[in-house]
Write an enzyme that holds these catalytic residues in place. Structure first.
Site, PDB file in Angstrom:
ATOM      1  N   HIS A  22      23.002  11.221   3.521  1.00 16.69           N
ATOM      2  CA  HIS A  22      23.261  12.094   4.322  1.00 16.69           C
ATOM      3  C   HIS A  22      22.176  13.209   4.602  1.00 16.69           C
ATOM      4  O   HIS A  22      22.272  14.136   5.209  1.00 16.69           O
ATOM      5  CB  HIS A  22      24.415  12.998   3.832  1.00 16.69           C
ATOM      6  CG  HIS A  22      25.813  11.987   3.958  1.00 16.69           C
ATOM      7  ND1 HIS A  22      26.380  11.736   5.188  1.00 16.69           N
ATOM      8  CD2 HIS A  22      26.446  11.290   3.119  1.00 16.69           C
ATOM      9  CE1 HIS A  22      27.372  11.039   4.988  1.00 16.69           C
ATOM     10  NE2 HIS A  22      27.666  10.518   3.632  1.00 16.69           N
ATOM     11  N   PRO A  24      18.864  14.397   5.782  1.00 22.52           N
ATOM     12  CA  PRO A  24      18.043  14.070   6.910  1.00 22.52           C
ATOM     13  C   PRO A  24      16.433  13.742   6.507  1.00 22.52           C
ATOM     14  O   PRO A  24      15.730  13.247   7.201  1.00 22.52           O
ATOM     15  CB  PRO A  24      18.132  15.451   7.822  1.00 22.52           C
ATOM     16  CG  PRO A  24      18.978  16.432   7.420  1.00 22.52           C
ATOM     17  CD  PRO A  24      19.757  15.725   5.864  1.00 22.52           C
ATOM     18  N   ASP A  83      19.004   7.522  -4.850  1.00 23.19           N
ATOM     19  CA  ASP A  83      19.125   8.753  -5.647  1.00 23.19           C
ATOM     20  C   ASP A  83      17.603   9.261  -6.276  1.00 23.19           C
ATOM     21  O   ASP A  83      17.046   8.605  -6.812  1.00 23.19           O
ATOM     22  CB  ASP A  83      20.022   8.422  -6.780  1.00 23.19           C
ATOM     23  CG  ASP A  83      20.983   9.596  -6.973  1.00 23.19           C
ATOM     24  OD1 ASP A  83      21.495  10.132  -6.170  1.00 23.19           O
ATOM     25  OD2 ASP A  83      20.819  10.286  -8.319  1.00 23.19           O
TER      26      ASP A  83
HETATM   27  P1  ITT Z   1      22.293  11.429  -0.343  1.00 23.73           P
HETATM   28  O1  ITT Z   1      22.970  11.349  -1.995  1.00 23.73           O
HETATM   29  O2  ITT Z   1      23.318  11.668   0.791  1.00 23.73           O
HETATM   30  O3  ITT Z   1      21.145  10.684  -0.286  1.00 23.73           O
HETATM   31  P2  ITT Z   1      20.993  14.054  -1.321  1.00 23.73           P
HETATM   32  O4  ITT Z   1      20.294  15.247  -0.813  1.00 23.73           O
HETATM   33  O5  ITT Z   1      22.484  14.457  -2.092  1.00 23.73           O
HETATM   34  O6  ITT Z   1      21.285  12.924  -0.275  1.00 23.73           O
HETATM   35  P3  ITT Z   1      20.443  13.034  -4.155  1.00 23.73           P
HETATM   36  O7  ITT Z   1      21.630  13.101  -4.817  1.00 23.73           O
HETATM   37  O8  ITT Z   1      19.339  11.943  -4.294  1.00 23.73           O
HETATM   38  O9  ITT Z   1      20.268  13.155  -2.383  1.00 23.73           O
HETATM   39  O10 ITT Z   1      19.590  14.501  -4.576  1.00 23.73           O
HETATM   40  C1  ITT Z   1      18.268  14.556  -4.395  1.00 23.73           C
HETATM   41  C2  ITT Z   1      17.710  16.017  -4.555  1.00 23.73           C
HETATM   42  O11 ITT Z   1      16.402  16.110  -4.950  1.00 23.73           O
HETATM   43  C3  ITT Z   1      17.531  16.271  -2.685  1.00 23.73           C
HETATM   44  O12 ITT Z   1      18.554  16.986  -2.283  1.00 23.73           O
HETATM   45  C4  ITT Z   1      16.281  17.411  -2.917  1.00 23.73           C
HETATM   46  O13 ITT Z   1      16.814  18.487  -3.061  1.00 23.73           O
HETATM   47  C5  ITT Z   1      15.519  16.655  -3.945  1.00 23.73           C
HETATM   48  N1  ITT Z   1      14.566  15.598  -3.435  1.00 23.73           N
HETATM   49  C6  ITT Z   1      14.895  14.511  -3.695  1.00 23.73           C
HETATM   50  N2  ITT Z   1      13.706  13.822  -2.789  1.00 23.73           N
HETATM   51  C7  ITT Z   1      12.780  14.777  -2.624  1.00 23.73           C
HETATM   52  C8  ITT Z   1      11.759  14.780  -2.059  1.00 23.73           C
HETATM   53  O14 ITT Z   1      10.952  14.020  -1.496  1.00 23.73           O
HETATM   54  N3  ITT Z   1      11.118  16.029  -1.816  1.00 23.73           N
HETATM   55  C9  ITT Z   1      11.764  17.262  -2.226  1.00 23.73           C
HETATM   56  N4  ITT Z   1      12.807  17.258  -2.927  1.00 23.73           N
HETATM   57  C10 ITT Z   1      13.415  16.230  -3.047  1.00 23.73           C
END
Ligand code: ITT
Length: 214
Positions: A22, A24, A83
């Site tokens: 979810h 983007p 994740d």
């Molecule tokens: P989904 O579970 O729906 O995929 P989410 O945003 O909840 O979306 P996560 O639980 O994996 O995903 O949370 C990871 C968080 O870590 C995300 O919301 C960002 O704040 C941070 N994050 C992950 N990848 C990142 C990136 O490439 N650059 C910066 N922040 C990142």
């Protein structure tokens, strides 16, 4: 989301991969990272899945596995779940698996960044080491998911810089580039990021899956 549909891939013969996120920012990166595979990438909304999988576990691996299984069962499609999190050594690995909800359930990226910077006040540069980790789980319905991982080492900057990317990118400084992740355009982030590293491994697995059904 029509932007996901590659018209070069005919509908009848295509293989589909559900990108089960979810977020983007992740979705955009994954779409580019997987764009050279002969797969139609499907968005959750495109097939009417509105449910949000809980992330009940204490590790990226277990949450990725759970999300991939959850959405593969509901969609009947090959499914990719990601994740990821930011691990900061001076904070004992936080926010880590709690990266998304670190400043509360409805917080913005700016609020999460502010919280990290507040917790890091007074911590000198050599102790500001951190890493982004990404675990990708690939699931075929009815089968246990396969996991791959990517990691990128860096430092937590003293202040945010840059406009690209999402999440914690503005405070993640990459010494090799002399820039924060948010100062790198998408094409450059996609060369080096934790997600790019995991996605390259995921592509290899998807190629073997496609070979299986040829
Ligand atoms: P989904 O579970 O729906 O995929 P989410 O945003 O909840 O979306 P996560 O639980 O994996 O995903 O949370 C990871 C968080 O870590 C995300 O919301 C960002 O704040 C941070 N994050 C992950 N990848 C990142 C990136 O490439 N650059 C910066 N922040 C990142």
């Amino acid at each position: 989301m029509s932007a996901w549909v590659n018209p070069a891939i005919p509908l009848k013969s295509e293989r589909q991969l559900l990108i089960a996120t979810h977020n983007p920012g992740k979705r955009k990166e994954l779409a580019t990272l997987l764009s050279d595979l002969p797969l139609r990438l499907i968005d959750l909304l495109e097939i009417g899945i509105l449910e949000v999988a809980e992330e009940p576990y204490g590790s990226l691996e277990d949450n990725a596995r759970w999300k991939a299984t959850f959405y593969a069962e509901r969609s009947g499609l090959w499914t990719l779940a990601d994740d990821s999190g930011l691990e900061i050594d001076a904070l004992g690995g936080a926010p880590g698996v709690h990266s998304a909800r670190f400043a509360g359930p409805n917080a913005s990226d700016e609020m999460r960044i502010r919280k990290v910077l507040e917790l890091m006040v007074g911590i000198p540069w050599p102790q500001r080491t951190a890493r982004f980790r990404c675990v990708i789980a690939l699931a075929r319905p009815g089968e246990p998911p396969v996991l791959v991982e990517g990691c990128l080492e860096g430092y937590i900057a003293f202040e945010p810089r840059g406009v690209h990317g999402f999440g914690y990118d503005p405070i993640f400084y990459i010494p090799e580039f002399g820039k924060t992740m948010a100062e790198l355009p998408l094409e450059e982030k996609n060369q080096i990021s934790h997600r790019a590293r995991a996605a390259r491994k995921a592509s290899q697995i998807l190629k073997t899956w496609m070979a299986d059904i040829d």
